[in-house]
Design a protein around this motif. Structure first.
Motif, PDB file in Angstrom:
ATOM      1  N   ASP A  78      -3.718   4.300 -40.998  1.00  0.00           N
ATOM      2  CA  ASP A  78      -3.990   2.974 -41.637  1.00  0.00           C
ATOM      3  C   ASP A  78      -4.000   3.083 -43.282  1.00  0.00           C
ATOM      4  O   ASP A  78      -3.692   2.171 -43.867  1.00  0.00           O
ATOM      5  N   ALA A  79      -4.245   4.201 -43.703  1.00  0.00           N
ATOM      6  CA  ALA A  79      -4.218   4.594 -44.989  1.00  0.00           C
ATOM      7  C   ALA A  79      -3.628   5.753 -45.477  1.00  0.00           C
ATOM      8  O   ALA A  79      -3.988   6.653 -44.613  1.00  0.00           O
ATOM      9  N   ILE A  80      -2.792   5.800 -46.531  1.00  0.00           N
ATOM     10  CA  ILE A  80      -2.164   7.095 -46.955  1.00  0.00           C
ATOM     11  C   ILE A  80      -2.527   7.322 -48.244  1.00  0.00           C
ATOM     12  O   ILE A  80      -2.364   6.568 -49.284  1.00  0.00           O
ATOM     13  N   LYS A 138      -0.045  -0.826 -43.915  1.00  0.00           N
ATOM     14  CA  LYS A 138      -0.666   0.564 -44.557  1.00  0.00           C
ATOM     15  C   LYS A 138      -0.975   0.053 -45.980  1.00  0.00           C
ATOM     16  O   LYS A 138      -0.551  -0.472 -46.629  1.00  0.00           O
ATOM     17  N   LYS A 139      -2.361   0.881 -46.128  1.00  0.00           N
ATOM     18  CA  LYS A 139      -2.388   0.880 -47.472  1.00  0.00           C
ATOM     19  C   LYS A 139      -2.416   2.069 -48.088  1.00  0.00           C
ATOM     20  O   LYS A 139      -2.403   3.050 -47.523  1.00  0.00           O
ATOM     21  N   VAL A 140      -1.657   2.270 -49.207  1.00  0.00           N
ATOM     22  CA  VAL A 140      -0.989   3.562 -49.911  1.00  0.00           C
ATOM     23  C   VAL A 140      -2.019   3.767 -51.135  1.00  0.00           C
ATOM     24  O   VAL A 140      -2.188   2.631 -52.043  1.00  0.00           O
ATOM     25  N   MET A 143       5.878  -0.205 -46.986  1.00  0.00           N
ATOM     26  CA  MET A 143       4.495   0.033 -47.750  1.00  0.00           C
ATOM     27  C   MET A 143       4.336  -0.568 -49.167  1.00  0.00           C
ATOM     28  O   MET A 143       4.542   0.092 -50.038  1.00  0.00           O
TER      29      MET A 143
END
Length: 198
Positions: free
Chosen positions: A87-89, A132-134, A168
């Motif tokens: 979900d997050a990177i 996605k949240k990066v 993203m």
């Protein structure tokens, strides 16, 4: 929340980009109790730099792959599956000669695959890694976000470009910069951590 943490500095616990990345993860976990973190230290366990066998494997249908090609594509398949599942990177990116470390570039090369993470249509390219949240933690000895060295800031534009191309586009950058500059470096990490919003 599933968090994928990518470490690219070889400096271990002394790495400022790692310290900043860990602070981002702590805030994500505080905001999302029960989050699971998967960590890859690209410095100690690097992805192979692309060679002919890897590129050939990317463009060979699975049913036509030799054992050699099937083995060569495993890194890419696993990295993409992990990326899609997250979900997050959180990406730790120290500035090396105005760019990201080659270990991080190798990971990017393995996740950039046509019809897997991006596709072309009559309307043009489309990123397939969506939702996605990066978060990027950048550390640097000098100041590159503004001032006379901004022209040498290739990390943020590159990551926004390549990750955005893959879909993203929700990318947040935090910088601990000026680490080698008197009067700035002493508080650079502290200020960067204070600026984190998740």
């Amino acid at each position: 929340m599933k968090i994928l943490h990518l470490i690219s500095s070889p400096r271990g616990s002394e790495s400022v980009s790692l310290k900043l990345g860990n602070a981002i993860i702590e805030k994500l976990q505080a905001a999302n109790p029960g989050s699971k973190v998967t960590t890859h230290n690209l410095a100690s366990t690097p992805f192979p730099h692309l060679e002919e066998v890897h590129i050939t494997s990317f463009f060979t249908p699975a049913e036509k792959q030799s054992p050699e090609l099937a083995d060569a594509i495993k890194h890419s398949d696993e990295a993409i599956a992990e990326l899609m599942d997250a979900d997050a990177i959180v990406i730790d990116a120290p500035v090396y000669n105005f760019q990201i470390p080659s270990t991080l570039k190798a990971w990017i090369d393995h996740i950039c695959r046509a019809n897997k993470t991006f596709a072309y249509s009559a309307q043009g390219p489309e990123g397939l890694v969506k939702g996605k949240k990066v978060y990027v933690s950048i550390s640097s000895g000098g100041v590159y976000s503004e001032g006379p060295m901004k022209a040498y800031d290739f990390i943020e534009p590159y990551l926004r470009g390549v990750l955005g191309f893959l879909g993203m586009t929700d990318l947040n950058v935090y910088r601990a910069e000026g680490l080698k500059m008197p009067g700035i470096g002493e508080t650079a990490l502290e200020k960067a951590i204070e600026s984190i919003a998740v």
